[in-house]
Design a protein around this motif. Sequence first.
Motif, PDB file in Angstrom:
ATOM      1  N   PRO A 140      49.711  60.442  48.173  1.00 62.36           N
ATOM      2  CA  PRO A 140      50.811  59.915  47.357  1.00 62.36           C
ATOM      3  C   PRO A 140      52.073  59.756  48.214  1.00 62.36           C
ATOM      4  O   PRO A 140      52.434  60.671  48.961  1.00 62.36           O
ATOM      5  CB  PRO A 140      51.011  60.993  46.290  1.00 62.36           C
ATOM      6  CG  PRO A 140      49.688  61.667  46.190  1.00 62.36           C
ATOM      7  CD  PRO A 140      49.119  61.657  47.582  1.00 62.36           C
ATOM      8  N   GLY A 141      52.714  58.598  48.112  1.00 69.82           N
ATOM      9  CA  GLY A 141      53.873  58.315  48.961  1.00 69.82           C
ATOM     10  C   GLY A 141      53.625  57.107  49.837  1.00 69.82           C
ATOM     11  O   GLY A 141      54.563  56.498  50.317  1.00 69.82           O
ATOM     12  N   VAL A 142      52.327  56.764  50.014  1.00 69.25           N
ATOM     13  CA  VAL A 142      52.003  55.535  50.731  1.00 69.25           C
ATOM     14  C   VAL A 142      51.820  54.441  49.686  1.00 69.25           C
ATOM     15  O   VAL A 142      51.028  54.590  48.765  1.00 69.25           O
ATOM     16  CB  VAL A 142      50.693  55.669  51.540  1.00 69.25           C
ATOM     17  CG1 VAL A 142      50.351  54.349  52.219  1.00 69.25           C
ATOM     18  CG2 VAL A 142      50.801  56.780  52.557  1.00 69.25           C
ATOM     19  N   GLU A 243      51.667  65.384  49.488  1.00 67.49           N
ATOM     20  CA  GLU A 243      52.314  64.077  49.561  1.00 67.49           C
ATOM     21  C   GLU A 243      52.641  63.778  51.019  1.00 67.49           C
ATOM     22  O   GLU A 243      52.494  64.640  51.879  1.00 67.49           O
ATOM     23  CB  GLU A 243      53.614  64.073  48.734  1.00 67.49           C
ATOM     24  CG  GLU A 243      53.379  64.161  47.243  1.00 67.49           C
ATOM     25  CD  GLU A 243      54.640  63.883  46.448  1.00 67.49           C
ATOM     26  OE1 GLU A 243      55.667  63.553  47.067  1.00 67.49           O
ATOM     27  OE2 GLU A 243      54.578  63.986  45.214  1.00 67.49           O
ATOM     28  N   VAL A 244      53.118  62.571  51.264  1.00 67.92           N
ATOM     29  CA  VAL A 244      53.482  62.172  52.628  1.00 67.92           C
ATOM     30  C   VAL A 244      54.628  63.039  53.144  1.00 67.92           C
ATOM     31  O   VAL A 244      55.623  63.244  52.435  1.00 67.92           O
ATOM     32  CB  VAL A 244      53.953  60.702  52.645  1.00 67.92           C
ATOM     33  CG1 VAL A 244      54.518  60.323  53.993  1.00 67.92           C
ATOM     34  CG2 VAL A 244      52.818  59.774  52.257  1.00 67.92           C
ATOM     35  N   ASP A 269      59.315  60.769  53.453  1.00 73.48           N
ATOM     36  CA  ASP A 269      58.476  61.062  52.274  1.00 73.48           C
ATOM     37  C   ASP A 269      57.751  59.828  51.743  1.00 73.48           C
ATOM     38  O   ASP A 269      56.967  59.935  50.811  1.00 73.48           O
ATOM     39  CB  ASP A 269      59.313  61.710  51.163  1.00 73.48           C
ATOM     40  CG  ASP A 269      60.320  60.743  50.547  1.00 73.48           C
ATOM     41  OD1 ASP A 269      60.506  59.654  51.115  1.00 73.48           O
ATOM     42  OD2 ASP A 269      60.905  61.082  49.517  1.00 73.48           O
ATOM     43  N   SER A 270      58.041  58.666  52.323  1.00 73.75           N
ATOM     44  CA  SER A 270      57.409  57.451  51.814  1.00 73.75           C
ATOM     45  C   SER A 270      57.079  56.491  52.947  1.00 73.75           C
ATOM     46  O   SER A 270      57.823  56.393  53.918  1.00 73.75           O
ATOM     47  CB  SER A 270      58.340  56.734  50.838  1.00 73.75           C
ATOM     48  OG  SER A 270      58.681  57.569  49.773  1.00 73.75           O
TER      49      SER A 270
END
Lengths: 476, 125
Positions: A140-142, A243-244, A269-270
């Motif tokens: 999650p985050g990509v 998450e990322v 984070d993304s």
Amino acid sequence: MMNEIIVPSSPCPVIIGAGPAGINAAITLAEQGIESIIVDENPAPGGAIFRQPTKKISLGFSPVIDNKSRQRATRLLENLERYKDKITVYNRAQVLGGLSEGDSIIVLHNNRVTELHYSALFICTGCYERSHPFPGWTLPGVMGVGGMQLQVKSNLVRPGHRVVITGTGPLLLLAAKQFHDAGMEVVGVYEAGQKMDLYREIPALLADIPLLFDGIKYLSYLKKQGIPVHYGWGIVGVRGVSEVSEITVAPYDKDWQPLLNKQEVINADSLAVNYGFTSRTQLTQQLGCAHSYYHDRGGFKPDVDKWHRTSCEKIYAAGDVAGIYGSYVAEVEGKISAYGHLVDLGQINDKEANLLCASLRNNLKRLIKFQHGFSKLSSPKEGLLSLPDKNTVICRCENVTLDKIDNAIATGIGDVTKLKMATRAGMGDCQGKSCGDFCRNYLAKQTQRSQQQIGKLNARFPLAPVTFAAFAAGEK
Amino acid sequence: MLNKNEFQTQKKSINTITLRENDMLYEGEIGNRKIVIMINDEAVYAYQGESVLSTLLSHKIRGFSQNDHGKVQGPYCGMGVCYCCMVKINGINKQRACQHSIEDDMRIDTRSNHFTTLIPAFEKE
């Protein structure tokens, strides 16, 4: 918004997709007095490019949208509104497939399945971001660049705080500007294409000065804001617990093979990623239209003639589905396909139609020349296929890892349909829209076979998951 | 899942202001009705008409989906193509968060998948 699809007493033209191509096709028909139905799976018309805001704000549009896009979207949607007695739009309606012999499509709307007969079918389903798996891409985050953009431009929500943008093409620059305007921290843009290649395409890019100028404007904006744009760099992988949290980038060689000894790790984070687009051809495939392979223009696309007729009678394809050239081209192609239908109806003859379309076609030539400049620069190179390691999930729906695909290839599998049978890659909820391109290209590389030999994942009915209850509801 | 009465009680009990940290605009700038919905039986703020995905992202919820093999995922394509953002909406599994809009009394359950709950052995191949 209508809750139920009302089947007209006699079949009319049905248009799939309410983006620039579909809406323009409908408007052109309406101008000639022809009623039509648009079926679109999104909550509101406009397509991904002109997605309307879901929030009521005084500006009317998200603050990240520039004036030009605002005007284009407003003009298109106002035109659609003007012909609302001629054009019926069904939103949140998914096409499950069609019966080309019966001239009908099956539509899922409000948990109910309806069969809709058409006098002509315009497929304007556009395209989606092509997936290139790399380690950690399922964290999650990509997200796709376009997907993140929709959050800031339509929903006014930030999908993350500190974002890295990797991929290729002019969309990255626009996205960087929009994310920055949305209040996100943009660490940098990592464009896989080399700067020298960009310079080489300047003659082609000069075909459309306003669009070229847009690009220069974004670049100077990013420079002013201190957001670096790195050419010839790209993604290596992503790490994080749930998450990322860490993104690794590296310089790419001319085949886009990352130079791992020069890799850099970024805390963020993304990750927004876009290495090109794929035409959304599931419906044209399922209906049995003939397709050809075009590597730099998004893989397979339906064959169309100059009036955008496909190989199937009464079926037209316009916009990105028939070759990825962007929204300006889609608008023109939508109109041309509608004129093509008028010719087929005998309402106008070939000569009149050619006259009506002369300026459209001139415009098209210029736009396509510009887009070809970018396609040469941005067509995905083979190095991207080396990104995933053996534990990287390739098929997100069915959790198929690269080593399972390698094992299948080792047993002698040489086409993508057999690969799907052996590994379940492409058999899940998205029906191979996320992994299909990688599987095809990887298989072609590993087995040294041509794209024609590898084939494509056959789209099958139903094109979207559907419950038995929805079919039962349609019977009543 | 909460029944209707419990839903109403829970809805009334919301006192703590749950900040929507990822909103680009301030509350006063948004004309949509601000409503309370349930995410995993917890009352949270949402704007009527926004996408379910945006509500989740605005509350910093990202790993909210579970595929048929029990793997937790987040939104990926964000435009209805990849089926990686599926949640349970009003009791119906496998609804794409990006394609659904927030409505009154909506109940969202994250990481819900009937495959993995009904057939736990399915995952443990």
